[in-house]
Design a protein around this motif. Structure first.
Motif, PDB file in Angstrom:
ATOM      1  N   ASN A 227       0.848  -1.194   0.000  1.00  0.00           N
ATOM      2  CA  ASN A 227       0.000   0.000   0.000  1.00  0.00           C
ATOM      3  C   ASN A 227       0.890   1.253   0.000  1.00  0.00           C
ATOM      4  N   PRO A 228       0.989   1.961  -1.127  1.00  0.00           N
ATOM      5  CA  PRO A 228       0.344   1.681  -2.416  1.00  0.00           C
ATOM      6  C   PRO A 228       1.026   0.524  -3.141  1.00  0.00           C
ATOM      7  N   PRO A 229       0.364  -0.054  -4.129  1.00  0.00           N
ATOM      8  CA  PRO A 229       0.966  -1.165  -4.868  1.00  0.00           C
ATOM      9  C   PRO A 229       2.242  -0.726  -5.587  1.00  0.00           C
ATOM     10  N   LEU A 230       3.133  -1.687  -5.827  1.00  0.00           N
ATOM     11  CA  LEU A 230       4.409  -1.399  -6.495  1.00  0.00           C
ATOM     12  C   LEU A 230       4.257  -1.201  -7.997  1.00  0.00           C
ATOM     13  N   GLY A 231       3.169  -1.658  -8.563  1.00  0.00           N
ATOM     14  CA  GLY A 231       3.017  -1.566 -10.020  1.00  0.00           C
ATOM     15  C   GLY A 231       3.794  -2.638 -10.745  1.00  0.00           C
ATOM     16  N   SER A 232       4.279  -3.627 -10.023  1.00  0.00           N
ATOM     17  CA  SER A 232       5.001  -4.768 -10.603  1.00  0.00           C
ATOM     18  C   SER A 232       4.622  -6.015  -9.821  1.00  0.00           C
ATOM     19  N   TRP A 233       5.116  -7.156 -10.258  1.00  0.00           N
ATOM     20  CA  TRP A 233       4.745  -8.415  -9.614  1.00  0.00           C
ATOM     21  C   TRP A 233       5.304  -8.459  -8.193  1.00  0.00           C
ATOM     22  N   GLU A 234       4.425  -8.761  -7.223  1.00  0.00           N
ATOM     23  CA  GLU A 234       4.822  -8.886  -5.818  1.00  0.00           C
ATOM     24  C   GLU A 234       3.909  -9.884  -5.131  1.00  0.00           C
ATOM     25  N   LEU A 235       4.470 -10.534  -4.105  1.00  0.00           N
ATOM     26  CA  LEU A 235       3.681 -11.497  -3.337  1.00  0.00           C
ATOM     27  C   LEU A 235       2.820 -10.776  -2.300  1.00  0.00           C
ATOM     28  N   THR A 236       1.698 -11.363  -1.991  1.00  0.00           N
ATOM     29  CA  THR A 236       0.762 -10.772  -1.028  1.00  0.00           C
ATOM     30  C   THR A 236       1.204 -11.116   0.402  1.00  0.00           C
ATOM     31  N   ILE A 237       2.422 -10.679   0.748  1.00  0.00           N
ATOM     32  CA  ILE A 237       2.986 -11.029   2.052  1.00  0.00           C
ATOM     33  C   ILE A 237       2.319 -10.253   3.185  1.00  0.00           C
ATOM     34  N   ARG A 238       1.566  -9.198   2.878  1.00  0.00           N
ATOM     35  CA  ARG A 238       0.865  -8.457   3.930  1.00  0.00           C
ATOM     36  C   ARG A 238      -0.353  -9.235   4.423  1.00  0.00           C
ATOM     37  N   THR A 239      -0.845 -10.126   3.588  1.00  0.00           N
ATOM     38  CA  THR A 239      -2.048 -10.901   3.961  1.00  0.00           C
ATOM     39  C   THR A 239      -1.820 -12.379   3.656  1.00  0.00           C
ATOM     40  N   PRO A 240      -0.876 -13.039   4.330  1.00  0.00           N
ATOM     41  CA  PRO A 240      -0.649 -14.465   4.061  1.00  0.00           C
ATOM     42  C   PRO A 240      -1.823 -15.311   4.556  1.00  0.00           C
ATOM     43  N   ILE A 241      -2.119 -16.357   3.819  1.00  0.00           N
ATOM     44  CA  ILE A 241      -3.170 -17.301   4.201  1.00  0.00           C
ATOM     45  C   ILE A 241      -2.495 -18.513   4.831  1.00  0.00           C
ATOM     46  N   GLN A 242      -2.831 -18.817   6.085  1.00  0.00           N
ATOM     47  CA  GLN A 242      -2.264 -19.966   6.781  1.00  0.00           C
ATOM     48  C   GLN A 242      -3.371 -20.939   7.142  1.00  0.00           C
ATOM     49  N   ILE A 243      -3.130 -22.201   6.826  1.00  0.00           N
ATOM     50  CA  ILE A 243      -4.131 -23.243   7.091  1.00  0.00           C
ATOM     51  C   ILE A 243      -3.460 -24.409   7.793  1.00  0.00           C
ATOM     52  N   GLU A 244      -4.251 -25.139   8.581  1.00  0.00           N
ATOM     53  CA  GLU A 244      -3.786 -26.332   9.296  1.00  0.00           C
ATOM     54  C   GLU A 244      -4.700 -27.489   8.909  1.00  0.00           C
ATOM     55  N   LEU A 245      -4.090 -28.556   8.397  1.00  0.00           N
ATOM     56  CA  LEU A 245      -4.860 -29.726   7.964  1.00  0.00           C
ATOM     57  C   LEU A 245      -4.478 -30.924   8.830  1.00  0.00           C
ATOM     58  N   GLU A 246      -5.464 -31.564   9.408  1.00  0.00           N
ATOM     59  CA  GLU A 246      -5.204 -32.718  10.261  1.00  0.00           C
ATOM     60  C   GLU A 246      -5.073 -33.999   9.454  1.00  0.00           C
ATOM     61  N   GLU A 247      -5.555 -33.987   8.240  1.00  0.00           N
ATOM     62  CA  GLU A 247      -5.459 -35.152   7.364  1.00  0.00           C
ATOM     63  C   GLU A 247      -5.347 -34.676   5.920  1.00  0.00           C
ATOM     64  N   GLU A 248      -5.067 -35.598   5.035  1.00  0.00           N
ATOM     65  CA  GLU A 248      -4.966 -35.246   3.617  1.00  0.00           C
ATOM     66  C   GLU A 248      -6.300 -34.682   3.146  1.00  0.00           C
ATOM     67  N   THR A 249      -6.226 -33.511   2.475  1.00  0.00           N
ATOM     68  CA  THR A 249      -7.450 -32.793   2.125  1.00  0.00           C
ATOM     69  C   THR A 249      -7.373 -32.302   0.680  1.00  0.00           C
ATOM     70  N   ARG A 250      -8.498 -32.427  -0.008  1.00  0.00           N
ATOM     71  CA  ARG A 250      -8.603 -31.849  -1.357  1.00  0.00           C
ATOM     72  C   ARG A 250      -9.292 -30.504  -1.212  1.00  0.00           C
ATOM     73  N   LEU A 251      -8.615 -29.453  -1.718  1.00  0.00           N
ATOM     74  CA  LEU A 251      -9.153 -28.095  -1.640  1.00  0.00           C
ATOM     75  C   LEU A 251      -9.529 -27.619  -3.027  1.00  0.00           C
ATOM     76  N   SER A 252     -10.709 -27.060  -3.156  1.00  0.00           N
ATOM     77  CA  SER A 252     -11.087 -26.336  -4.372  1.00  0.00           C
ATOM     78  C   SER A 252     -10.678 -24.878  -4.179  1.00  0.00           C
ATOM     79  N   VAL A 253      -9.893 -24.341  -5.118  1.00  0.00           N
ATOM     80  CA  VAL A 253      -9.319 -23.001  -4.987  1.00  0.00           C
ATOM     81  C   VAL A 253      -9.895 -22.117  -6.083  1.00  0.00           C
ATOM     82  N   SER A 254     -10.287 -20.906  -5.700  1.00  0.00           N
ATOM     83  CA  SER A 254     -10.823 -19.943  -6.668  1.00  0.00           C
ATOM     84  C   SER A 254     -10.272 -18.560  -6.355  1.00  0.00           C
ATOM     85  N   LEU A 255      -9.669 -17.914  -7.362  1.00  0.00           N
ATOM     86  CA  LEU A 255      -9.213 -16.528  -7.252  1.00  0.00           C
ATOM     87  C   LEU A 255     -10.259 -15.667  -7.936  1.00  0.00           C
TER      88      LEU A 255
END
Length: 279
Positions: A227-255
């Motif tokens: 913030n503001p954006p760099l205007g070039s490719w960058e990772l969304t490190i300000r809002t990382p998504i962290q998940i914990e899986l207790e078993e093997e899981t199939r995830l449907s992902v949508s951007l």
């Protein structure tokens, strides 16, 4: 007696005069001596010179060159530099180094406490020297997680109402524009049990058109770049998504641009999404 002396003197004078006349007459009457001709010296032709004698080879001739040797130049030993001069040169170099301006550094992204942010992981797109033409995906891709991480290219997802644009700075040479509220990029991934972090490579030019959503099994996660954006490719490190899986899981992902209901921001581009194992 005087008379006798006169007579004797007269007789001597007469005798002398007669002797002189005889000598004169004899010289006048004697013929001149004939001149002798010079003896002619006979001409002798010169004989042919003898053939030259070949000089002996250099190896057979012993030459004493003890007096002809050129004296070898004397080798001068390197001069030992003065310690004070060396110190002065080092001080000068240090002063010049301080005067030179440091090269501008690119702004560093705030990584926080995440040690594996930006980790290069396995991509679903093969790396080649030739950029292949984009071929639309018609079936939902199924990704199997391997190793420490996996990276899924946006153009290799199942796209709905998205624009694929060629970008040589993108990971797979293509970027996907989420330009409408109906825009979606989807795939499925199977993850073993464990802890994971999910980041998206995004390019945005305006803060008002930079936030979008990642849905994991229909659960929305809002992500955005700097913030503001760099205007070039960058990772969304300000809002990382962290998940914990207790078993093997199939995830449907949508951007997509919204959280599943209502409207969201549009105009950002996505390059890829990555899942990195934390444990």
């Amino acid at each position: 007696m005087k008379k006798n002396l006169k007579t004797i003197s007269y007789m001597v004078l007469c005798s002398a005069a007669m002797l002189c006349s005889v000598l004169i007459s004899s010289c006048a009457s004697s013929p001149p001596e004939p001149q002798t001709e010079e003896e002619e010296i006979p001409f002798i032709e010169p004989e042919d010179p003898p053939p030259p004698v070949a000089a002996p080879p250099a190896s057979a001739v012993h030459k004493d060159d003890s007096n002809d040797r050129t004296p070898e130049p004397a080798v001068s030993e390197p001069a030992i530099p003065d310690a004070a001069a060396v110190l002065n040169e080092e001080e000068k170099e240090a002063a010049l180094a301080e005067e030179e301006p440091a090269p501008p550094q690119e702004p560093e992204q705030q990584l926080g406490e995440k040690e594996n942010v930006g980790l290069v992981v396995e991509s679903t797109r093969p790396v080649t020297g030739i950029i292949a033409e984009y071929v639309p995906v018609e079936v939902l891709p199924e990704i199997i997680f391997k190793g420490r991480g996996v990276k899924v290219e946006a153009e290799q997802m199942l796209l709905t109402d998205c624009s694929v644009e060629k970008d040589f700075l993108a990971s797979g040479a293509y970027g996907v524009l989420l330009g409408d509220n109906s825009s979606r990029a989807e795939f499925a991934i199977t993850l073993p049990s464990g802890s994971y972090e999910c980041l998206v490579s995004e390019k945005a030019f305006d803060t008002e058109e930079s936030a979008f959503y990642v849905l994991l099994n229909d659960k929305p996660y809002r992500v955005y770049p700097s913030n503001p954006p760099l205007g070039s490719w960058e990772l969304t490190i300000r809002t990382p998504i962290q998940i914990e899986l207790e078993e093997e899981t199939r995830l449907s992902v949508s951007l997509q641009t919204h959280n599943g209901s209502g409207e969201g921001e549009t105009g950002m581009q996505v390059d890829y999404i990555q899942f990195v194992r934390l444990d």
